[in-house]
Design an enzyme around this catalytic site. Structure first.
Site, PDB file in Angstrom:
ATOM      1  N   TYR A  49       0.849  -1.200   0.000  1.00 39.13           N
ATOM      2  CA  TYR A  49       0.000   0.000   0.000  1.00 39.13           C
ATOM      3  C   TYR A  49       0.876   1.239   0.000  1.00 39.13           C
ATOM      4  O   TYR A  49       1.843   1.305   0.755  1.00 39.13           O
ATOM      5  CB  TYR A  49      -0.906   0.028   1.244  1.00 39.13           C
ATOM      6  N   GLU A  51      -0.572   4.792  -0.504  1.00 38.73           N
ATOM      7  CA  GLU A  51      -1.395   5.981  -0.777  1.00 38.73           C
ATOM      8  C   GLU A  51      -0.571   7.245  -0.576  1.00 38.73           C
ATOM      9  O   GLU A  51       0.172   7.357   0.403  1.00 38.73           O
ATOM     10  CB  GLU A  51      -2.637   5.983   0.121  1.00 38.73           C
ATOM     11  N   ASP A 195      -6.107  13.516 -25.562  1.00 43.14           N
ATOM     12  CA  ASP A 195      -6.017  12.100 -25.181  1.00 43.14           C
ATOM     13  C   ASP A 195      -5.211  11.384 -26.261  1.00 43.14           C
ATOM     14  O   ASP A 195      -5.702  11.168 -27.370  1.00 43.14           O
ATOM     15  CB  ASP A 195      -7.444  11.531 -25.073  1.00 43.14           C
ATOM     16  N   THR A 221      -3.149   5.998 -22.159  1.00 39.61           N
ATOM     17  CA  THR A 221      -2.961   4.678 -21.567  1.00 39.61           C
ATOM     18  C   THR A 221      -1.521   4.276 -21.849  1.00 39.61           C
ATOM     19  O   THR A 221      -0.810   4.941 -22.610  1.00 39.61           O
ATOM     20  CB  THR A 221      -3.913   3.640 -22.193  1.00 39.61           C
ATOM     21  N   LYS A 224      -1.307   0.528 -25.396  1.00 41.96           N
ATOM     22  CA  LYS A 224      -1.663   0.419 -26.822  1.00 41.96           C
ATOM     23  C   LYS A 224      -0.373   0.464 -27.647  1.00 41.96           C
ATOM     24  O   LYS A 224       0.435  -0.442 -27.518  1.00 41.96           O
ATOM     25  CB  LYS A 224      -2.668   1.507 -27.187  1.00 41.96           C
ATOM     26  N   ARG A 230      -1.281  -2.549 -18.683  1.00 36.80           N
ATOM     27  CA  ARG A 230      -2.596  -1.917 -18.783  1.00 36.80           C
ATOM     28  C   ARG A 230      -2.688  -0.815 -17.728  1.00 36.80           C
ATOM     29  O   ARG A 230      -2.594  -1.099 -16.527  1.00 36.80           O
ATOM     30  CB  ARG A 230      -3.649  -2.997 -18.532  1.00 36.80           C
TER      31      ARG A 230
HETATM   32  N1  DSN Z   1     -11.233   0.292 -25.906  1.00 38.83           N
HETATM   33  C1  DSN Z   1     -10.158   1.080 -26.444  1.00 38.83           C
HETATM   34  C2  DSN Z   1     -10.074   0.952 -27.924  1.00 38.83           C
HETATM   35  O1  DSN Z   1     -10.235  -0.162 -28.395  1.00 38.83           O
HETATM   36  O2  DSN Z   1      -9.825   1.912 -28.632  1.00 38.83           O
HETATM   37  C3  DSN Z   1     -10.223   2.491 -26.031  1.00 38.83           C
HETATM   38  O3  DSN Z   1     -10.272   2.551 -24.651  1.00 38.83           O
END
Ligand code: DSN
Length: 409
Positions: A49, A51, A195, A221, A224, A230
């Site tokens: 933990y 925080e 984003d 994120t 990707k 993730r």
């Molecule tokens: N679900 C993702 C995508 O496939 O683009 C975006 O969060």
């Protein structure tokens, strides 16, 4: 260990591993994290933990945790040339939520890209927190070109005077002009939140213009094109650092996922290498060849092609829906997702299109020659879609083909 204690879950993980290795993954938002990233994610750091933030924790025993989070922050700041980074958001949606809550109040107006035109749920869709907490208004794409019409965005922004403008997309195959968005935001005194979740790897490699200098906030994120664990992160100007940090913790989240933050640090290191730049270049080369070759086979591409890692195909001239296409391709071990196209006459569960992305296959070492082979498999499957035997035969060949490109060597 897991195999002995919980054979049910163990065997499902094993099956997923086989599925991933025997399928061609064309989902634009997925990738294969490196073994180093997996080691960090699966480490004992999940036990702790922590925080708070480095040197300002609510628990003892954070000596090493502090170093890990500080390294993750420093690497991200260097990689993206950022003034401030928060690496604690559990996901991209939570990164977006933190930005909105840090500079807008419930019922304030936010302007984002319409989900039907390629925007994300968390950019104001009515079914998401972003469209229920805030008064969301939208811009889309031009009806003929399917490109973002920046003058139209400006008109909408002038009309609604939003508190925040959100740009970035989940299904937009072209370069996004972040500078133009920043001018629009300045003209209406709005904050700009860019984003970059889909294109973070391309931005890190310098292949897509960076939103960092021209945005108040950049969200992303890590899993990707960036190919990490993730999770999410936020970049902001120094002046917003305190409110972003406070909104993430204690505002929205409790204990940070330190195993994931360690893995984020690992991917920020990977993304600074020449190999990573080469990988990102190959992603785009593969996507462009994919687009050009599909066009030669008579497919209609939204916007006529791609500048990034993805393509959006309008299947209406092929007389199948996105859902049908996804299902047929899954039968031959090619994984895609059905996707709405701009002004789609069909709903989101059926759709008239599919989205294809090259980040995952490029991670497996696939280059131009193999892209042509994958398109051959797709064409063959759609041609004999009603013959289970023929589809099975193609699937066997797809398996043999993709096994030559192991995910983990
Ligand atoms: N679900 C993702 C995508 O496939 O683009 C975006 O969060």
């Amino acid at each position: 260990m897991l195999e002995k204690f919980d054979s049910e879950i163990y065997s499902l993980i094993e099956k997923e591993m086989v599925r991933e290795s025997e399928t061609i993954n064309l989902i634009a938002s997925e990738n294969y994290a490196s073994s180093a990233v997996l080691s960090a994610t699966g480490s004992i750091l999940t036990n702790k933990y922590a925080e708070g933030y480095p040197s300002r924790r609510y628990y003892g025993g954070c000596e090493f945790i502090d170093s890990i989070e500080s390294i993750a922050i420093a690497r991200a700041e260097k990689l993206f040339n950022a003034e401030h980074v928060n690496v604690q958001p559990h996901s991209g949606s939570q990164a977006n939520m933190a930005v909105y809550l840090s500079c807008a109040k419930p019922a304030d107006t936010i302007l984002g890209m319409d989900i039907c035109s390629g925007g994300h749920l968390s950019h104001g869709a009515k079914v998401s927190f972003s469209g229920t907490i805030f008064n969301a208004v939208y811009y889309g794409v031009n009806q003929d070109t399917h490109l973002i019409d920046y003058s139209e965005v400006e008109n909408i922004a002038q009309k609604y005077k939003p508190k925040i403008i959100i740009c970035g997309a989940s299904a937009y195959p072209r370069i996004i002009d972040f500078k133009r968005f920043s001018e629009i935001a300045k003209n209406v005194n709005a904050y700009l939140c860019s984003d970059m979740a889909h294109i973070a790897g391309l931005v890190a490699a310098g292949i897509h213009p960076s939103p960092v200098d021209v945005s108040d906030f950049v969200t992303s994120t890590t899993h990707k094109t960036l190919r990490g664990p993730r999770g999410g992160f936020i970049i902001c100007k120094k002046e917003h650092a305190r409110k972003i940090d406070k909104t993430i913790f204690p505002g929205m989240q409790g204990g940070p996922l330190m195993h994931v933050i360690a893995a984020k640090a690992v991917v920020f290191k990977e993304a600074a290498t020449d190999d990573f730049k080469e990988y990102q270049n190959q992603i785009v080369k593969n996507a462009i060849l994919f687009a050009e070759t599909l066009k030669e086979s008579g497919y209609h591409l939204i916007t006529g092609g791609t500048d990034n890692h993805m393509l959006l195909i309008d299947l209406r001239n092929k007389k199948i829906t996105g859902l049908e296409c996804q299902n047929i391709l899954e039968k031959i071990n090619i994984i895609v997702n059905k996707n709405s196209i701009p002004f789609d006459p069909l709903g989101a569960t059926v759709t008239s299109g599919i989205r294809i992305g090259t980040p995952a296959i490029t991670s497996r070492g696939i280059k131009e020659k193999e892209i042509l082979k994958i398109i051959e498999f797709i064409n063959e499957a759609l041609y004999c879609k009603d013959s289970p035997e023929k589809l099975k035969n193609i699937r066997d060949r797809v398996k043999d083909f993709i096994k030559q490109f192991p995910i983990y060597k």
